[in-house]
Enzyme design. Structure first.
Site, PDB file in Angstrom:
ATOM      1  N   TYR A   1      -1.272  -3.517  -6.789  1.00 52.34           N
ATOM      2  CA  TYR A   1      -1.141  -4.203  -5.494  1.00 52.34           C
ATOM      3  C   TYR A   1      -2.493  -4.285  -4.770  1.00 52.34           C
ATOM      4  O   TYR A   1      -3.263  -3.321  -4.745  1.00 52.34           O
ATOM      5  CB  TYR A   1      -0.115  -3.485  -4.593  1.00 52.34           C
TER       6      TYR A   1
ATOM      7  N   SER B   1      -1.576  -3.726   9.974  1.00 51.85           N
ATOM      8  CA  SER B   1      -1.199  -4.656   8.907  1.00 51.85           C
ATOM      9  C   SER B   1       0.117  -5.347   9.239  1.00 51.85           C
ATOM     10  O   SER B   1       1.072  -4.709   9.674  1.00 51.85           O
ATOM     11  CB  SER B   1      -1.063  -3.911   7.580  1.00 51.85           C
TER      12      SER B   1
ATOM     13  N   ARG C   1       0.843  -1.191   0.000  1.00 51.12           N
ATOM     14  CA  ARG C   1       0.000   0.000   0.000  1.00 51.12           C
ATOM     15  C   ARG C   1       0.879   1.242   0.000  1.00 51.12           C
ATOM     16  O   ARG C   1       1.982   1.241   0.537  1.00 51.12           O
ATOM     17  CB  ARG C   1      -0.912   0.016   1.227  1.00 51.12           C
TER      18      ARG C   1
ATOM     19  N   CYS D   1       0.621  -7.546  11.612  1.00 48.24           N
ATOM     20  CA  CYS D   1       0.849  -7.692  13.057  1.00 48.24           C
ATOM     21  C   CYS D   1       0.048  -8.839  13.655  1.00 48.24           C
ATOM     22  O   CYS D   1      -0.172  -8.878  14.872  1.00 48.24           O
ATOM     23  CB  CYS D   1       0.538  -6.384  13.778  1.00 48.24           C
TER      24      CYS D   1
ATOM     25  N   ASP E   1      -9.593  -9.988   8.673  1.00 53.10           N
ATOM     26  CA  ASP E   1      -9.057  -8.653   8.385  1.00 53.10           C
ATOM     27  C   ASP E   1     -10.027  -7.514   8.684  1.00 53.10           C
ATOM     28  O   ASP E   1      -9.609  -6.461   9.142  1.00 53.10           O
ATOM     29  CB  ASP E   1      -8.630  -8.586   6.911  1.00 53.10           C
TER      30      ASP E   1
ATOM     31  N   HIS F   1     -10.804  -2.637  11.372  1.00 50.97           N
ATOM     32  CA  HIS F   1      -9.703  -3.455  10.847  1.00 50.97           C
ATOM     33  C   HIS F   1      -9.465  -4.615  11.814  1.00 50.97           C
ATOM     34  O   HIS F   1      -8.473  -4.640  12.533  1.00 50.97           O
ATOM     35  CB  HIS F   1      -8.465  -2.540  10.749  1.00 50.97           C
TER      36      HIS F   1
ATOM     37  N   LYS G   1      -9.546  -2.530   1.665  1.00 50.09           N
ATOM     38  CA  LYS G   1      -9.316  -1.397   2.568  1.00 50.09           C
ATOM     39  C   LYS G   1     -10.087  -0.143   2.118  1.00 50.09           C
ATOM     40  O   LYS G   1     -10.558   0.631   2.951  1.00 50.09           O
ATOM     41  CB  LYS G   1      -7.821  -1.089   2.657  1.00 50.09           C
TER      42      LYS G   1
ATOM     43  N   ARG H   1       2.119 -12.176  -0.706  1.00 51.67           N
ATOM     44  CA  ARG H   1       0.767 -12.491  -0.250  1.00 51.67           C
ATOM     45  C   ARG H   1       0.200 -13.737  -0.917  1.00 51.67           C
ATOM     46  O   ARG H   1       0.514 -14.036  -2.072  1.00 51.67           O
ATOM     47  CB  ARG H   1      -0.165 -11.318  -0.595  1.00 51.67           C
TER      48      ARG H   1
HETATM   49  P1  GDP Z   1      -2.018  -9.425   9.496  1.00 49.67           P
HETATM   50  O1  GDP Z   1      -1.475  -8.654   8.350  1.00 49.67           O
HETATM   51  O2  GDP Z   1      -2.412  -8.530  10.650  1.00 49.67           O
HETATM   52  O3  GDP Z   1      -3.093 -10.363   9.110  1.00 49.67           O
HETATM   53  O4  GDP Z   1      -0.793 -10.280  10.090  1.00 49.67           O
HETATM   54  P2  GDP Z   1      -0.443 -11.834   9.882  1.00 49.67           P
HETATM   55  O5  GDP Z   1      -1.275 -12.737  10.724  1.00 49.67           O
HETATM   56  O6  GDP Z   1      -0.408 -12.143   8.434  1.00 49.67           O
HETATM   57  O7  GDP Z   1       1.021 -11.857  10.485  1.00 49.67           O
HETATM   58  C1  GDP Z   1       2.037 -10.993  10.017  1.00 49.67           C
HETATM   59  C2  GDP Z   1       3.380 -11.529  10.418  1.00 49.67           C
HETATM   60  O8  GDP Z   1       3.468 -11.613  11.832  1.00 49.67           O
HETATM   61  C3  GDP Z   1       3.650 -12.928   9.884  1.00 49.67           C
HETATM   62  O9  GDP Z   1       4.998 -13.008   9.489  1.00 49.67           O
HETATM   63  C4  GDP Z   1       3.384 -13.812  11.080  1.00 49.67           C
HETATM   64  O10 GDP Z   1       4.129 -15.003  11.032  1.00 49.67           O
HETATM   65  C5  GDP Z   1       3.792 -12.944  12.256  1.00 49.67           C
HETATM   66  N1  GDP Z   1       2.983 -13.250  13.467  1.00 49.67           N
HETATM   67  C6  GDP Z   1       1.647 -13.416  13.540  1.00 49.67           C
HETATM   68  N2  GDP Z   1       1.248 -13.748  14.800  1.00 49.67           N
HETATM   69  C7  GDP Z   1       2.377 -13.783  15.555  1.00 49.67           C
HETATM   70  C8  GDP Z   1       2.621 -14.047  16.940  1.00 49.67           C
HETATM   71  O11 GDP Z   1       1.727 -14.355  17.745  1.00 49.67           O
HETATM   72  N3  GDP Z   1       3.918 -13.959  17.354  1.00 49.67           N
HETATM   73  C9  GDP Z   1       4.939 -13.642  16.490  1.00 49.67           C
HETATM   74  N4  GDP Z   1       6.182 -13.596  16.967  1.00 49.67           N
HETATM   75  N5  GDP Z   1       4.748 -13.400  15.172  1.00 49.67           N
HETATM   76  C10 GDP Z   1       3.484 -13.452  14.707  1.00 49.67           C
HETATM   77  P1  PGA Z   2      -3.134  -6.709   6.040  1.00 54.98           P
HETATM   78  O1  PGA Z   2      -3.773  -5.914   4.814  1.00 54.98           O
HETATM   79  O2  PGA Z   2      -1.647  -6.487   6.004  1.00 54.98           O
HETATM   80  O3  PGA Z   2      -3.788  -6.031   7.211  1.00 54.98           O
HETATM   81  O4  PGA Z   2      -3.471  -8.152   5.902  1.00 54.98           O
HETATM   82  C1  PGA Z   2      -3.498  -5.963   3.488  1.00 54.98           C
HETATM   83  C2  PGA Z   2      -2.899  -4.689   2.940  1.00 54.98           C
HETATM   84  O5  PGA Z   2      -1.956  -4.161   3.549  1.00 54.98           O
HETATM   85  O6  PGA Z   2      -3.368  -4.247   1.904  1.00 54.98           O
HETATM   86 MN    MN Z   3      -3.988 -10.437   7.202  1.00 57.13          MN
END
Ligand code: GDP
Ligand code: PGA
Ligand code: MN
Length: 615
Positions: free
Chosen positions: A226, A277, A87, A279, A302, A255, A235, A395
């Site tokens: 993207y 994002s 983004r 996290c 999400d 979110h 989003k 992704r």
């Molecule tokens: P989203 O974008 O908020 O959906 O985040 P994701 O679930 O895709 O996670 C983003 C990154 O953080 C990935 O590399 C995960 O492996 C890592 N991650 C997710 N949950 C945890 C956690 O509980 N602990 C740690 N250390 N890393 C995490």
């Molecule tokens: P996410 O969102 O990282 O919260 O999964 C997708 C995005 O950044 O467009």
């Molecule tokens: Mn996600």
């Protein structure tokens, strides 16, 4: 403009040539208007069928955008332009009529000026390309008030991805009759083709605009392919435009993931959690609990749209139909449900690496990397290459219904009642593993000062701590102060039975940089404590920032000795760290503007300072 000269605008009757699948006058006239401006070679109304999917993916393979994956059914690998991987927050605009309504956290441009500038970019922008018209519905089609969008795009990649990410096609066209309202979403990659000019695998433009017009419920996106910039249901609509709809109609577009948790005693709770994002939303949404007898099921990963039910509780709906998940870090140990979802096929992988046996790979998929790969830049890669094989924001795009952990009610138009809301970010220090807010206003305060280190999900520096209120900083369609007031006002609704609010941090580190908490499946231990707090059955210590579990109150059965030893550090509320934190919160609140920051939040901050001073 130069484009008009280079790409002769063809026959104005073009729009009429396409066989429209709709009789909706508003859509027909808008399509005709956009076609006249952007001058596509042809127009296709997408029906969302498998036949259409096959035709579009075959075209993408023929163009060199997609590489079919022999290792996974009906799945494709692709790499983007190296400058179009995330983004673009500095190119994202909220074009409200009054600058004050966009607030201090958004880029604002006068809507008339923005339309003028973007119109010239759109002029002739689809020359040599097909213009796709995609009708979609955010959330179940059977909802009481379904929210529709229509996206015009000149990208097959986008058309294919929208088939995964939304409920789209014939089923939606059928419902979009007469004067049904819809959000107008216009997208062009901004790469017109002159007669005979060969296309590139990932067309896009150096100049990018992701513009939102909240009053007219319109989105104009230009120059990027993207996901977060181009799949406009996500989003752009489901958060930026929908946050404005929610403000006007009395609900919340957030979110947040949505998760169903069932205890060994068979008690079910639904929770929502907002993390910035990259996290941990998708991972928490697909959690495999490490505590015996606990069951976790996915409702959304999400976005949550939350409305009051007749019983005064907040009911959450996942408006999407697919996952657009961060690939790196996703493996059978960390997220087996995501792996099973993509193994079922029907998926698109963007900016991952490609293996010699025709599969995808990324850091964290397996412990040992393969000896040889094609990396996300399309270059030969070996473990000695010294750079990641997959882009950190690579992704997977895959259908929700393939997820083994999906809850049967994920598609329920009534949504699921939320018992607790969790706000979290990526913080190496200060924020404990979990803290429970004293009440709704205090919870809104903690969410309003949520902070996180920046990640690769947005272009720019990574690892910089910034305030990300409610994990919505890049996704707010209006003034952040008004948004806080909207959150606070939820408590004023007659008979409101609001969820409890918690803050969490899976990412706190020791002085030597190691995570203090294992995260992933073990996060259920933290959720268990929170759910026990709902019934008043768990021990907590009252600290200046909220109720924090005593180490004994957390179920650590079966947790490795190493992490057991660190639990005190993971839970610590360090007054010195917090005093430092307050300085940064003061700075953040100072940017919001006195007359729009609700007094209740200023009072919460003052009360926190007092509690810290007394601690
Ligand atoms: P989203 O974008 O908020 O959906 O985040 P994701 O679930 O895709 O996670 C983003 C990154 O953080 C990935 O590399 C995960 O492996 C890592 N991650 C997710 N949950 C945890 C956690 O509980 N602990 C740690 N250390 N890393 C995490
Ligand atoms: P996410 O969102 O990282 O919260 O999964 C997708 C995005 O950044 O467009
Ligand atoms: Mn996600």
């Amino acid at each position: 403009m130069f484009r008009k000269e280079r790409f002769a605008v063809p026959d104005r009757s073009l729009a009429a040539v396409a066989t429209a699948t709709t009789g909706h006058p508003g859509i027909l006239s808008w399509v005709a208007e956009v076609a006249e401006l952007t001058a596509p070679e042809r127009i296709v109304y997408c029906d969302g069928s498998r036949e259409e999917w096959d035709r579009l993916t075959a075209a993408l393979v023929a163009k060199g955008t997609f590489v079919p994956l022999p290792a996974k059914p009906n799945s494709f690998w692709c790499v983007s332009d190296p400058d179009d991987v995330a983004r673009v927050e500095d190119r994202t605009f909220i074009c409200s009529e009054h600058e004050g309504d966009a607030g201090p956290t958004n880029n604002w441009v006068d809507p008339v000026d923005m339309r003028t500038v973007m119109t010239e970019h759109y002029r002739g922008a689809m020359a040599g390309r097909t213009m796709y018209v995609i009708a979609y519905c955010m959330g179940p089609l059977e909802a009481a008030e379904p929210k529709y969008g229509v996206q015009i795009t000149d990208s097959e990649y986008v058309a294919v991805s929208m088939q995964i990410m939304t409920r789209s096609g014939a089923q939606v066209w059928e419902k979009l009759t007469g004067d049904t309202e819809f959000v107008k979403c216009l997208h062009s990659v901004g790469a017109p083709l002159a007669e005979g000019q060969p296309d590139v695998a990932w067309p896009c433009d150096k100049t990018k605009y992701i513009a939102h017009f909240p009053e007219t419920r319109t989105i104009w996106s230009y120059g990027s392919g993207y996901g977060g910039n181009a799949l406009l249901g996500k989003k752009c609509f489901a958060l930026r435009i929908a946050s404005v709809l929610g403000r006007d109609e009395g609900w919340l577009a957030e979110h947040m993931l949505i998760l169903k948790l069932t205890s060994p005693q068979d008690k079910t709770h639904y929770i929502a959690a907002a993390f910035p994002s990259s996290c941990g939303k998708t991972n928490l949404a697909m959690l495999e609990p490490t505590l015996p007898g606990w069951k976790a099921e996915t409702v959304g990963d999400d976005i949550a749209w939350m409305r009051f039910g007749a019983d005064g509780r907040l009911y959450a709906v996942n408006p999407e139909a697919g996952f657009f998940g961060v690939a790196p870090g996703t493996g059978t140990k960390t997220n087996p449900n995501a792996i099973a979802t993509i193994e079922a096929g029907n998926s698109v992988f963007t900016n991952t690496a490609f293996t010699d046996d025709g599969d995808v790979w990324w850091e964290g998929l397996t412990e040992q990397p393969p000896a040889h790969l094609i990396d996300w830049r399309g270059e030969e890669w070996t473990p000695e290459s010294g750079s990641p094989a997959a882009h950190p924001n690579s992704r997977y795009c895959t259908p929700v219904e393939q997820c083994p952990s999906v809850a049967p009610e994920w598609n329920d138009p009534r949504g699921v009642p939320i018992s607790a809301i969790f706000f979290g970010g990526r913080r190496a220090t200060t924020i404990p593993l979990i803290a429970e807010s004293f009440d709704w206003a205090h919870g809104v305060f903690t969410a309003s000062v949520l902070s996180s280190e920046t990640t690769a999900a947005a272009a720019g520096a990574v690892g910089v701590v910034r305030r990300d209120p409610m994990a919505m900083l890049p996704f707010l369609g209006y003034h952040v102060g008004d948004y806080f007031a909207h959150w606070l006002a939820m408590a004023e609704r007659e008979g409101a039975q609001l969820p409890k609010i918690f803050q969490v941090n899976w990412f706190r580190r020791s002085a030597d940089g190691k995570f203090l908490w294992p995260g992933f499946g073990d996060n259920v231990r933290v959720l268990k404590w929170a759910l026990e707090r709902l019934d008043g059955n768990a021990e907590a210590e009252r600290t200046p920032i909220g109720f924090v579990p005593t180490a004994a109150a957390l179920d650590l059965d079966g947790l490795g000795e190493g992490y057991r030893a660190l639990i005190g550090a993971a839970l610590a509320v360090d007054v010195d760290e917090w005093v430092h934190e307050i300085a940064s919160i003061d700075e953040w609140y100072a940017t919001i503007g006195g007359n729009r920051l609700p007094d209740a939040l200023r009072a919460e901050l003052a009360a926190l300072k007092l509690r810290l001073a007394e601690a």
